[in-house]
Design a protein around this motif. Structure first.
Motif, PDB file in Angstrom:
ATOM      1  N   GLU A 163     -16.967 -11.495  -1.687  1.00 18.90           N
ATOM      2  CA  GLU A 163     -17.920 -10.759  -0.839  1.00 18.90           C
ATOM      3  C   GLU A 163     -17.333  -9.459  -0.301  1.00 18.90           C
ATOM      4  O   GLU A 163     -18.000  -8.427  -0.265  1.00 18.90           O
ATOM      5  CB  GLU A 163     -18.354 -11.641   0.339  1.00 18.90           C
ATOM      6  N   PHE A 164     -16.064  -9.496   0.113  1.00 17.29           N
ATOM      7  CA  PHE A 164     -15.468  -8.340   0.786  1.00 17.29           C
ATOM      8  C   PHE A 164     -14.642  -7.440  -0.129  1.00 17.29           C
ATOM      9  O   PHE A 164     -14.320  -6.313   0.235  1.00 17.29           O
ATOM     10  CB  PHE A 164     -14.583  -8.815   1.947  1.00 17.29           C
ATOM     11  N   GLY A 165     -14.275  -7.925  -1.297  1.00 15.92           N
ATOM     12  CA  GLY A 165     -13.452  -7.114  -2.195  1.00 15.92           C
ATOM     13  C   GLY A 165     -11.976  -7.360  -1.997  1.00 15.92           C
ATOM     14  O   GLY A 165     -11.564  -8.461  -1.611  1.00 15.92           O
ATOM     15  N   TYR A 166     -11.157  -6.320  -2.216  1.00 15.66           N
ATOM     16  CA  TYR A 166      -9.698  -6.473  -2.068  1.00 15.66           C
ATOM     17  C   TYR A 166      -9.346  -6.620  -0.582  1.00 15.66           C
ATOM     18  O   TYR A 166      -9.856  -5.868   0.261  1.00 15.66           O
ATOM     19  CB  TYR A 166      -8.976  -5.275  -2.680  1.00 15.66           C
ATOM     20  N   LEU A 167      -8.490  -7.591  -0.293  1.00 11.83           N
ATOM     21  CA  LEU A 167      -8.096  -7.868   1.088  1.00 11.83           C
ATOM     22  C   LEU A 167      -6.814  -7.105   1.416  1.00 11.83           C
ATOM     23  O   LEU A 167      -5.893  -7.050   0.595  1.00 11.83           O
ATOM     24  CB  LEU A 167      -7.889  -9.369   1.274  1.00 11.83           C
ATOM     25  N   THR A 168      -6.790  -6.537   2.620  1.00  7.86           N
ATOM     26  CA  THR A 168      -5.670  -5.667   2.995  1.00  7.86           C
ATOM     27  C   THR A 168      -5.163  -6.004   4.394  1.00  7.86           C
ATOM     28  O   THR A 168      -5.825  -6.716   5.154  1.00  7.86           O
ATOM     29  CB  THR A 168      -6.110  -4.194   2.967  1.00  7.86           C
ATOM     30  N   SER A 169      -4.007  -5.469   4.756  1.00  9.76           N
ATOM     31  CA  SER A 169      -3.430  -5.726   6.072  1.00  9.76           C
ATOM     32  C   SER A 169      -4.293  -5.140   7.185  1.00  9.76           C
ATOM     33  O   SER A 169      -4.447  -5.730   8.242  1.00  9.76           O
ATOM     34  CB  SER A 169      -2.027  -5.126   6.146  1.00  9.76           C
ATOM     35  N   CYS A 170      -4.818  -3.936   6.944  1.00  7.46           N
ATOM     36  CA  CYS A 170      -5.668  -3.280   7.937  1.00  7.46           C
ATOM     37  C   CYS A 170      -7.139  -3.415   7.510  1.00  7.46           C
ATOM     38  O   CYS A 170      -7.475  -3.109   6.358  1.00  7.46           O
ATOM     39  CB  CYS A 170      -5.288  -1.803   8.056  1.00  7.46           C
ATOM     40  N   PRO A 171      -8.007  -3.852   8.420  1.00  5.36           N
ATOM     41  CA  PRO A 171      -9.428  -4.043   8.048  1.00  5.36           C
ATOM     42  C   PRO A 171     -10.099  -2.780   7.512  1.00  5.36           C
ATOM     43  O   PRO A 171     -11.043  -2.866   6.731  1.00  5.36           O
ATOM     44  CB  PRO A 171     -10.070  -4.477   9.380  1.00  5.36           C
ATOM     45  N   THR A 172      -9.620  -1.605   7.923  1.00  3.03           N
ATOM     46  CA  THR A 172     -10.268  -0.367   7.473  1.00  3.03           C
ATOM     47  C   THR A 172     -10.041  -0.081   5.990  1.00  3.03           C
ATOM     48  O   THR A 172     -10.689   0.802   5.427  1.00  3.03           O
ATOM     49  CB  THR A 172      -9.754   0.845   8.281  1.00  3.03           C
ATOM     50  N   ASN A 173      -9.139  -0.831   5.348  1.00  4.38           N
ATOM     51  CA  ASN A 173      -8.891  -0.621   3.915  1.00  4.38           C
ATOM     52  C   ASN A 173      -9.516  -1.695   3.038  1.00  4.38           C
ATOM     53  O   ASN A 173      -9.414  -1.634   1.809  1.00  4.38           O
ATOM     54  CB  ASN A 173      -7.376  -0.581   3.641  1.00  4.38           C
ATOM     55  N   VAL A 174     -10.148  -2.703   3.682  1.00  7.43           N
ATOM     56  CA  VAL A 174     -10.747  -3.795   2.906  1.00  7.43           C
ATOM     57  C   VAL A 174     -11.877  -3.256   2.017  1.00  7.43           C
ATOM     58  O   VAL A 174     -12.559  -2.304   2.367  1.00  7.43           O
ATOM     59  CB  VAL A 174     -11.288  -4.874   3.869  1.00  7.43           C
ATOM     60  N   GLY A 175     -12.073  -3.887   0.881  1.00  8.15           N
ATOM     61  CA  GLY A 175     -13.148  -3.473  -0.034  1.00  8.15           C
ATOM     62  C   GLY A 175     -12.542  -2.948  -1.319  1.00  8.15           C
ATOM     63  O   GLY A 175     -11.948  -3.705  -2.086  1.00  8.15           O
ATOM     64  N   THR A 176     -12.667  -1.657  -1.517  1.00  7.50           N
ATOM     65  CA  THR A 176     -12.038  -1.052  -2.698  1.00  7.50           C
ATOM     66  C   THR A 176     -10.546  -0.822  -2.470  1.00  7.50           C
ATOM     67  O   THR A 176      -9.778  -0.746  -3.429  1.00  7.50           O
ATOM     68  CB  THR A 176     -12.668   0.309  -3.009  1.00  7.50           C
ATOM     69  N   GLY A 177     -10.150  -0.675  -1.199  1.00 12.59           N
ATOM     70  CA  GLY A 177      -8.754  -0.327  -0.899  1.00 12.59           C
ATOM     71  C   GLY A 177      -8.421   1.087  -1.322  1.00 12.59           C
ATOM     72  O   GLY A 177      -7.246   1.452  -1.422  1.00 12.59           O
ATOM     73  N   LEU A 178      -9.435   1.901  -1.547  1.00  9.39           N
ATOM     74  CA  LEU A 178      -9.218   3.246  -2.120  1.00  9.39           C
ATOM     75  C   LEU A 178      -9.194   4.325  -1.047  1.00  9.39           C
ATOM     76  O   LEU A 178     -10.117   4.406  -0.233  1.00  9.39           O
ATOM     77  CB  LEU A 178     -10.312   3.548  -3.136  1.00  9.39           C
ATOM     78  N   ARG A 179      -8.149   5.114  -1.060  1.00  6.31           N
ATOM     79  CA  ARG A 179      -8.068   6.321  -0.241  1.00  6.31           C
ATOM     80  C   ARG A 179      -7.811   7.494  -1.170  1.00  6.31           C
ATOM     81  O   ARG A 179      -6.769   7.567  -1.825  1.00  6.31           O
ATOM     82  CB  ARG A 179      -6.927   6.233   0.762  1.00  6.31           C
ATOM     83  N   ALA A 180      -8.766   8.404  -1.215  1.00  8.54           N
ATOM     84  CA  ALA A 180      -8.608   9.600  -2.040  1.00  8.54           C
ATOM     85  C   ALA A 180      -8.393  10.790  -1.112  1.00  8.54           C
ATOM     86  O   ALA A 180      -9.132  10.949  -0.132  1.00  8.54           O
ATOM     87  CB  ALA A 180      -9.841   9.818  -2.905  1.00  8.54           C
ATOM     88  N   SER A 181      -7.389  11.602  -1.402  1.00  9.13           N
ATOM     89  CA  SER A 181      -7.063  12.740  -0.539  1.00  9.13           C
ATOM     90  C   SER A 181      -6.935  14.010  -1.359  1.00  9.13           C
ATOM     91  O   SER A 181      -6.388  13.985  -2.462  1.00  9.13           O
ATOM     92  CB  SER A 181      -5.736  12.504   0.197  1.00  9.13           C
ATOM     93  N   VAL A 182      -7.419  15.083  -0.786  1.00  5.71           N
ATOM     94  CA  VAL A 182      -7.305  16.397  -1.419  1.00  5.71           C
ATOM     95  C   VAL A 182      -6.583  17.322  -0.444  1.00  5.71           C
ATOM     96  O   VAL A 182      -7.025  17.481   0.694  1.00  5.71           O
ATOM     97  CB  VAL A 182      -8.702  16.957  -1.753  1.00  5.71           C
ATOM     98  N   LEU A 183      -5.455  17.896  -0.887  1.00  3.69           N
ATOM     99  CA  LEU A 183      -4.690  18.815  -0.035  1.00  3.69           C
ATOM    100  C   LEU A 183      -5.184  20.234  -0.320  1.00  3.69           C
ATOM    101  O   LEU A 183      -4.959  20.770  -1.399  1.00  3.69           O
ATOM    102  CB  LEU A 183      -3.194  18.689  -0.338  1.00  3.69           C
ATOM    103  N   ILE A 184      -5.866  20.805   0.662  1.00 11.13           N
ATOM    104  CA  ILE A 184      -6.581  22.058   0.440  1.00 11.13           C
ATOM    105  C   ILE A 184      -6.133  23.123   1.444  1.00 11.13           C
ATOM    106  O   ILE A 184      -5.800  22.806   2.583  1.00 11.13           O
ATOM    107  CB  ILE A 184      -8.110  21.800   0.528  1.00 11.13           C
TER     108      ILE A 184
END
Length: 363
Positions: A163-184
């Motif tokens: 139901e929730f996807g990938y489980l992580t230490s911090c709840p804000t990363n649960v789901g895809t666990g994906l953080r995409a960043s662009v240095l601009i």
């Protein structure tokens, strides 16, 4: 001292300025948070369990195509300046390097680095898979990290909830666990004082901004790291498409701001650019923050076609090599060396002189 020459371009291929829209975007990075279901997460892991995680991942990595030749750096066995160098090259997070306020390096902390992809081990999560590309290239960065994720996921039991996807230490990363960043680089929006409005608008659509080194770092030199805030309730593709759309809009705003500056105050902009170049070219002492701000001015000049005495690659390299751990390593001194500002100015002068010489420009 660690030998970073073993990595392609010293682990800085993302700085070569070859990616799309490199005049505005230095790099694109995607991280996936993953944990092994067989061990407790984060701070609940014991030293023995962290070591077991490390050995499990290393064993699996050796069986993959993506990571079998990757270099391993054990952060928990490196001296602080070496850990800082890895952080300055964006190969590890501040947390993994043990550079965060009040934090030390954790037992079992390590990083696997292979060309454009890598894996941080025993950071906040058991694994942080990472893809890093030059310029604005979310698709390529995602393909890099997705390949690693697929190969390791076939060999390791990633913690996953239907139901929730990938489980992580911090709840804000649960789901895809994906953080995409662009240095601009956004000097136009800063100079026209439109940056606050743009950043507020990004926050309203689920994006956040940070400084040059992500969470906890200050914005210097008009370099902003834009990334998604949420990881739950959307697919990886939806998150990337949304970020791509917003970044393209920010790039458009930045281009418009630069046009306004050139049209309305051309002399002021030229003066700012050439003052920055002259100071970098001839100053005898430079602080880190001053260097970043001056590099921003020259980079703006290169983007506007006002400066042809140096290229983006030189400016990008200066961004890394003028930082404390790199300067100290070059000189064989400590990062607290009192002459570091003089060493920085000398290094910058040399790099700019060499680049101008290659381009046939007089001093």
């Amino acid at each position: 001292m660690i030998d970073l020459s073993l990595l392609p371009d010293g682990g800085m291929a993302w700085l070569d300025g070859s990616g799309p829209a490199s005049h505005l975007v230095l790099s694109t990075r995607i991280r996936l948070a993953r944990n092994l279901e067989t061990y407790p997460f984060g701070t609940r892991s014991s030293v023995t369990q962290r070591e077991a995680v490390l050995q499990d991942v290393l064993g699996a990595a050796r069986e993959t195509v993506s990571l079998r030749d990757a270099l391993l750096f054990r952060l928990d066995r490196l001296a602080e300046p070496d850990r800082q160098m890895l952080h300055e090259r964006h190969l590890v997070s501040r947390e993994l390097a043990g550079s965060g306020e009040g934090r030390g390096v954790r037992p079992g902390s390590a990083v696997l680095v292979q060309a454009r992809a890598g894996v941080m081990l025993n950071e906040e999560d058991h694994l942080r898979l990472q893809g890093l590309r030059s310029g604005f290239d979310l698709e390529a960065a995602y393909q890099d990290v997705d390949r690693v994720d697929t190969e390791l996921g076939q060999r390791l039991p990633f913690a996953f909830h239907p139901e929730f996807g990938y489980l992580t230490s911090c709840p804000t990363n649960v789901g895809t666990g994906l953080r995409a960043s662009v240095l601009i680089h956004l000097p136009g929006l800063v100079l026209t004082k439109e940056i606050t409005k743009v950043l507020q608008g990004l926050a309203q659509v689920g994006l956040t901004f940070r400084g040059l080194y992500g969470e906890g770092s200050e914005v210097v030199g008009n370099f902003f790291q834009l990334s998604n805030q949420t990881t739950l309730g959307k697919t990886e593709r939806e998150l990337l498409d949304h970020l791509a759309k917003m970044v393209r809009q920010v790039m458009e705003y930045e281009e418009q701001a630069r046009e306004v500056l050139v049209r309305d105050v051309p002399t002021i902009i030229e003066d700012k650019v050439w003052r920055a170049y002259a100071l970098l070219r001839y100053a005898r002492t430079l602080s880190f923050d001053e260097t970043m701000n001056l590099l921003s001015g020259v980079r703006l000049g290169v983007g506007l076609g006002l400066v042809d005495r140096c290229g983006l690659y030189t400016l990008n390299k200066l961004l890394i090599h003028t930082q404390p751990a790199h300067l100290a390593a070059q000189a064989g001194v400590g990062v607290e060396d009192p002459d570091l500002n003089e060493r920085r100015a000398r290094y910058v002068r040399g790099m700019l002189e060499d680049d101008a010489g290659r381009r046939g420009q007089s001093p």
